[in-house]
Write an enzyme that holds these catalytic residues in place. Structure first.
Site, PDB file in Angstrom:
ATOM      1  N   THR A 156      29.957 -31.106  58.116  1.00  0.00           N
ATOM      2  CA  THR A 156      29.999 -30.259  59.312  1.00  0.00           C
ATOM      3  C   THR A 156      29.272 -30.916  60.485  1.00  0.00           C
ATOM      4  OG1 THR A 156      29.127 -28.180  60.205  1.00  0.00           O
ATOM      5  CG2 THR A 156      27.970 -29.077  58.332  1.00  0.00           C
ATOM      6  N   ASP A 157      29.661 -30.518  61.691  1.00  0.00           N
ATOM      7  CA  ASP A 157      28.949 -31.008  62.886  1.00  0.00           C
ATOM      8  C   ASP A 157      27.540 -30.423  62.989  1.00  0.00           C
ATOM      9  OD1 ASP A 157      29.650 -28.384  63.537  1.00  0.00           O
ATOM     10  OD2 ASP A 157      30.635 -28.896  65.432  1.00  0.00           O
ATOM     11  N   GLU A 158      27.266 -29.379  62.190  1.00  0.00           N
ATOM     12  CA  GLU A 158      25.948 -28.735  62.279  1.00  0.00           C
ATOM     13  C   GLU A 158      24.817 -29.630  61.803  1.00  0.00           C
ATOM     14  OE1 GLU A 158      25.665 -24.771  60.847  1.00  0.00           O
ATOM     15  OE2 GLU A 158      27.683 -24.262  61.479  1.00  0.00           O
TER      16      GLU A 158
ATOM     17  N   TYR B  98      21.569 -23.870  55.469  1.00  0.00           N
ATOM     18  CA  TYR B  98      22.943 -24.371  55.259  1.00  0.00           C
ATOM     19  C   TYR B  98      23.105 -25.790  55.797  1.00  0.00           C
ATOM     20  CZ  TYR B  98      27.807 -25.368  56.407  1.00  0.00           C
ATOM     21  OH  TYR B  98      29.019 -26.002  56.551  1.00  0.00           O
TER      22      TYR B  98
ATOM     23  N   THR C 283      21.153 -28.559  53.996  1.00  0.00           N
ATOM     24  CA  THR C 283      21.678 -29.013  52.694  1.00  0.00           C
ATOM     25  C   THR C 283      22.954 -29.833  52.894  1.00  0.00           C
ATOM     26  OG1 THR C 283      22.855 -26.917  52.341  1.00  0.00           O
ATOM     27  CG2 THR C 283      20.666 -27.142  51.324  1.00  0.00           C
ATOM     28  N   LYS C 284      23.748 -29.525  53.916  1.00  0.00           N
ATOM     29  CA  LYS C 284      24.931 -30.361  54.206  1.00  0.00           C
ATOM     30  C   LYS C 284      24.462 -31.751  54.673  1.00  0.00           C
ATOM     31  CE  LYS C 284      28.714 -29.487  54.014  1.00  0.00           C
ATOM     32  NZ  LYS C 284      29.681 -29.551  52.876  1.00  0.00           N
TER      33      LYS C 284
ATOM     34  N   ASN D 114      36.193 -24.246  62.202  1.00  0.00           N
ATOM     35  CA  ASN D 114      37.620 -24.058  61.894  1.00  0.00           C
ATOM     36  C   ASN D 114      38.027 -22.603  62.057  1.00  0.00           C
ATOM     37  OD1 ASN D 114      38.688 -26.380  59.359  1.00  0.00           O
ATOM     38  ND2 ASN D 114      36.969 -26.668  60.746  1.00  0.00           N
TER      39      ASN D 114
ATOM     40  N   PRO E 148      37.510 -13.904  61.688  1.00  0.00           N
ATOM     41  CA  PRO E 148      38.095 -12.885  60.790  1.00  0.00           C
ATOM     42  C   PRO E 148      37.293 -11.579  60.776  1.00  0.00           C
ATOM     43  CG  PRO E 148      37.825 -14.972  59.643  1.00  0.00           C
ATOM     44  CD  PRO E 148      37.191 -15.149  60.982  1.00  0.00           C
TER      45      PRO E 148
HETATM   46  P1  NAD Z   1      34.368 -21.346  51.878  1.00  0.00           P
HETATM   47  O1  NAD Z   1      33.060 -20.696  51.632  1.00  0.00           O
HETATM   48  O2  NAD Z   1      35.520 -20.537  52.366  1.00  0.00           O
HETATM   49  O3  NAD Z   1      34.864 -22.086  50.537  1.00  0.00           O
HETATM   50  C1  NAD Z   1      33.998 -22.780  49.680  1.00  0.00           C
HETATM   51  C2  NAD Z   1      34.620 -22.795  48.280  1.00  0.00           C
HETATM   52  O4  NAD Z   1      33.774 -23.589  47.419  1.00  0.00           O
HETATM   53  C3  NAD Z   1      34.738 -21.405  47.643  1.00  0.00           C
HETATM   54  O5  NAD Z   1      36.015 -21.238  47.078  1.00  0.00           O
HETATM   55  C4  NAD Z   1      33.650 -21.409  46.567  1.00  0.00           C
HETATM   56  O6  NAD Z   1      33.995 -20.596  45.431  1.00  0.00           O
HETATM   57  C5  NAD Z   1      33.599 -22.885  46.204  1.00  0.00           C
HETATM   58  N1  NAD Z   1      32.297 -23.278  45.648  1.00  0.00           N
HETATM   59  C6  NAD Z   1      31.069 -23.091  46.217  1.00  0.00           C
HETATM   60  N2  NAD Z   1      30.122 -23.575  45.392  1.00  0.00           N
HETATM   61  C7  NAD Z   1      30.770 -24.066  44.295  1.00  0.00           C
HETATM   62  C8  NAD Z   1      30.327 -24.677  43.100  1.00  0.00           C
HETATM   63  N3  NAD Z   1      29.022 -24.861  42.847  1.00  0.00           N
HETATM   64  N4  NAD Z   1      31.246 -25.076  42.194  1.00  0.00           N
HETATM   65  C9  NAD Z   1      32.574 -24.874  42.413  1.00  0.00           C
HETATM   66  N5  NAD Z   1      33.052 -24.279  43.533  1.00  0.00           N
HETATM   67  C10 NAD Z   1      32.149 -23.890  44.454  1.00  0.00           C
HETATM   68  O7  NAD Z   1      34.052 -22.556  52.864  1.00  0.00           O
HETATM   69  P2  NAD Z   1      34.987 -23.331  53.891  1.00  0.00           P
HETATM   70  O8  NAD Z   1      34.813 -22.747  55.230  1.00  0.00           O
HETATM   71  O9  NAD Z   1      36.344 -23.476  53.312  1.00  0.00           O
HETATM   72  O10 NAD Z   1      34.250 -24.753  53.908  1.00  0.00           O
HETATM   73  C11 NAD Z   1      34.700 -25.816  53.063  1.00  0.00           C
HETATM   74  C12 NAD Z   1      33.882 -27.061  53.382  1.00  0.00           C
HETATM   75  O11 NAD Z   1      34.060 -27.421  54.742  1.00  0.00           O
HETATM   76  C13 NAD Z   1      32.379 -26.900  53.194  1.00  0.00           C
HETATM   77  O12 NAD Z   1      31.879 -28.094  52.631  1.00  0.00           O
HETATM   78  C14 NAD Z   1      31.846 -26.686  54.596  1.00  0.00           C
HETATM   79  O13 NAD Z   1      30.515 -27.140  54.715  1.00  0.00           O
HETATM   80  C15 NAD Z   1      32.803 -27.551  55.384  1.00  0.00           C
HETATM   81  N6  NAD Z   1      33.013 -27.179  56.806  1.00  0.00           N
HETATM   82  C16 NAD Z   1      33.398 -25.923  57.140  1.00  0.00           C
HETATM   83  C17 NAD Z   1      33.663 -25.610  58.474  1.00  0.00           C
HETATM   84  C18 NAD Z   1      34.137 -24.237  58.896  1.00  0.00           C
HETATM   85  O14 NAD Z   1      34.295 -23.985  60.086  1.00  0.00           O
HETATM   86  N7  NAD Z   1      34.409 -23.322  57.977  1.00  0.00           N
HETATM   87  C19 NAD Z   1      33.505 -26.590  59.454  1.00  0.00           C
HETATM   88  C20 NAD Z   1      33.087 -27.870  59.083  1.00  0.00           C
HETATM   89  C21 NAD Z   1      32.857 -28.156  57.760  1.00  0.00           C
HETATM   90  O1  TDX Z   2      29.723 -11.178  63.585  1.00  0.00           O
HETATM   91  C1  TDX Z   2      29.422 -12.253  64.105  1.00  0.00           C
HETATM   92  N1  TDX Z   2      29.116 -12.287  65.431  1.00  0.00           N
HETATM   93  C2  TDX Z   2      28.772 -13.437  66.084  1.00  0.00           C
HETATM   94  O2  TDX Z   2      28.492 -13.406  67.287  1.00  0.00           O
HETATM   95  C3  TDX Z   2      29.403 -13.496  63.364  1.00  0.00           C
HETATM   96  C4  TDX Z   2      29.746 -13.495  61.892  1.00  0.00           C
HETATM   97  C5  TDX Z   2      29.079 -14.658  64.036  1.00  0.00           C
HETATM   98  N2  TDX Z   2      28.763 -14.633  65.351  1.00  0.00           N
HETATM   99  C6  TDX Z   2      28.480 -15.908  66.053  1.00  0.00           C
HETATM  100  C7  TDX Z   2      27.523 -16.860  65.374  1.00  0.00           C
HETATM  101  C8  TDX Z   2      28.047 -18.226  65.802  1.00  0.00           C
HETATM  102  O3  TDX Z   2      27.537 -18.556  67.082  1.00  0.00           O
HETATM  103  O4  TDX Z   2      29.738 -16.614  66.091  1.00  0.00           O
HETATM  104  C9  TDX Z   2      29.541 -18.026  65.932  1.00  0.00           C
HETATM  105  C10 TDX Z   2      30.328 -18.510  64.717  1.00  0.00           C
HETATM  106  O5  TDX Z   2      29.699 -17.956  63.568  1.00  0.00           O
HETATM  107  P1  TDX Z   2      30.164 -18.324  62.082  1.00  0.00           P
HETATM  108  O6  TDX Z   2      31.599 -17.986  61.897  1.00  0.00           O
HETATM  109  O7  TDX Z   2      29.174 -17.750  61.124  1.00  0.00           O
HETATM  110  O8  TDX Z   2      30.114 -19.926  62.108  1.00  0.00           O
HETATM  111  P2  TDX Z   2      28.932 -20.993  62.346  1.00  0.00           P
HETATM  112  O9  TDX Z   2      27.609 -20.448  62.003  1.00  0.00           O
HETATM  113  O10 TDX Z   2      29.137 -21.597  63.712  1.00  0.00           O
HETATM  114  O11 TDX Z   2      29.321 -22.079  61.201  1.00  0.00           O
HETATM  115  C11 TDX Z   2      30.714 -22.384  60.938  1.00  0.00           C
HETATM  116  O12 TDX Z   2      31.071 -23.622  61.505  1.00  0.00           O
HETATM  117  C12 TDX Z   2      30.506 -24.773  60.946  1.00  0.00           C
HETATM  118  C13 TDX Z   2      30.987 -22.401  59.430  1.00  0.00           C
HETATM  119  O13 TDX Z   2      30.614 -21.157  58.864  1.00  0.00           O
HETATM  120  C14 TDX Z   2      30.251 -23.537  58.773  1.00  0.00           C
HETATM  121  O14 TDX Z   2      30.597 -23.610  57.381  1.00  0.00           O
HETATM  122  C15 TDX Z   2      30.662 -24.818  59.442  1.00  0.00           C
HETATM  123  O15 TDX Z   2      29.906 -25.875  58.914  1.00  0.00           O
END
Ligand code: NAD
Ligand code: TDX
Length: 332
Positions: A121-123, A148, A151-152, A178, A190
């Site tokens: 992640t960019d975080e 979070y 650990t990433k 995403n 969502p």
């Molecule tokens: P998510 O929480 O929707 O999915 C994570 C999946 O991993 C789940 O299905 C969970 O059951 C599984 N999982 C977690 N721990 C596990 C374990 N110990 N063993 C087996 N399965 C396990 O997350 P996501 O949003 O799909 O993110 C996927 C990856 O992308 C992550 O590595 C996250 O850091 C990275 N990422 C997410 C975003 C974002 O915007 N969502 C952006 C950049 C990077």
């Molecule tokens: O109800 C809300 N209201 C609100 O204002 C929630 C759930 C979030 N927020 C804000 C917090 C953040 O500024 O919206 C922004 C996005 O929040 P999240 O969806 O929780 O994402 P963020 O914390 O930015 O992290 C996401 O992007 C990077 C993913 O969850 C991470 O897995 C990824 O690494």
């Protein structure tokens, strides 16, 4: 025929990756490993279960990982605890899955001489000021804010060390926020869509000035495939599609799109340590691998995402109540 092991393939990005890869890479043989934790949803793979192998297991389980990695060519590692808010009140699962789990995968890949693509992640770079014109580049120093993101960051450093010290073939990508179908209702977009569908008001943390750099999940995953096929071992690629928007504007867009008054949202407690702004410089990905985003119009991608949640209530309904109960305890 390449044998691909997808960790976390029942999660948001992993399940979309499986759908995309089945369409764009029909010669790949895909296995998913997922522990089906609270964020994993096997229903996200229901329509493709006859085309893949699904293994319910934990990536921290050394013997399960060893056996699976041995029988595949390339591992794409999505599995992680992914929600910042959860990491602030219970960090241990993040240390376990993101650090220990990544260690298990790296060691199996080292022992069996397989390839790894690590999803990050960019975080890991921390945050930028709102008025700072700069963006994250692969040279930006790591400075994570939350359990979070720390650990990433640690998992990325493990990958780099395994490349340097043991000659493991691995690539890393750091992507921005995403959006798209099959994202858990705890996440920002969502959550707001489903709150409106429930007849309630969206919830904005703090002032809502915080900026996120939105990218459609399919654009992220197309970049992942490019890196798996054309990326150089040991390299880090930043994935982003120039999609900076502040949270307030996104909530207003969602409300308008769903036929509501754009000011009909509530301000709730801010997230402690809330990162201000993320922004990705994608020059390396574009110049070296020729990647280009397809979803360049955020509003139409958002509309398609809203339509998906409207049409797939059976997918999100089972997790909605427990998610909102958790938020209620936090005053959010
Ligand atoms: P998510 O929480 O929707 O999915 C994570 C999946 O991993 C789940 O299905 C969970 O059951 C599984 N999982 C977690 N721990 C596990 C374990 N110990 N063993 C087996 N399965 C396990 O997350 P996501 O949003 O799909 O993110 C996927 C990856 O992308 C992550 O590595 C996250 O850091 C990275 N990422 C997410 C975003 C974002 O915007 N969502 C952006 C950049 C990077
Ligand atoms: O109800 C809300 N209201 C609100 O204002 C929630 C759930 C979030 N927020 C804000 C917090 C953040 O500024 O919206 C922004 C996005 O929040 P999240 O969806 O929780 O994402 P963020 O914390 O930015 O992290 C996401 O992007 C990077 C993913 O969850 C991470 O897995 C990824 O690494």
């Amino acid at each position: 025929m390449s044998k691909i092991l997808v960790t976390g393939g029942a999660g948001f990005i992993g399940s979309n990756f499986v759908h995309l890869a089945l369409k764009d890479r029909p010669d790949w043989q895909i296995t998913v490993i997922d522990k089906l934790g609270y964020a994993g949803n096997k229903a996200s793979l229901d329509d493709v279960l006859d085309k893949i192998e699904f293994v319910k297991a934990d990536i921290c389980d050394q013997s399960a990982i060893d056996e699976l990695v041995k029988n595949h060519d390339h591992v794409v590692h999505f599995a992680a605890e992914s929600h910042n808010d959860n990491s602030l009140h219970s960090p241990w699962p993040f240390v376990e899955s993101n650090l220990i789990g990544t260690f298990r995968i790296l060691d199996a890949v080292r022992i069996h001489g397989k390839k790894l693509h690590h999803i990050s992640t960019d975080e890991v770079y921390g945050d930028l000021e709102l008025d700072d014109p700069s963006k994250f580049t692969p040279e930006t120093p790591y400075n994570p804010s939350s359990p979070y993101s720390s650990t990433k960051a640690g998992s990325d450093l493990l990958v780099r060390a395994w490349v340097r010290s043991f000659g493991v073939h691995a690539t890393i990508s750091n992507c921005s926020n995403n959006y798209g179908p099959r994202q858990h209702v705890e996440k920002f977009i969502p959550r707001q869509i489903t709150e409106i569908l429930e007849g309630r008001r969206p919830k904005l943390y703090g002032t809502g000035e915080n900026v996120r750099d939105w990218i459609h999940v399919d654009d992220h995953n197309r970049a992942v495939i490019d890196i798996m096929e054309k990326g150089k071992s040991g390299e880090t690629y930043l994935i982003g599609a120039d999609g900076e928007k502040n949270n307030k504007d996104v909530i207003e867009m969602i409300l308008e799109n769903m036929g509501q008054d754009p000011s009909a949202y509530d301000h709730v407690n801010d997230r402690p340590g809330h990162d201000l702004r993320y922004a990705i410089d994608n020059t390396k990905l574009v110049a070296e691998l020729g990647w280009q985003p397809v979803y360049t119009d955020f509003e139409s991608g958002l509309k398609a995402t809203i339509d998906w949640y409207k049409a797939n209530e059976a997918w999100w309904r089972p997790t909605k109540e427990a998610t909102e109960a958790k938020y209620k305890e936090l005053g959010r």
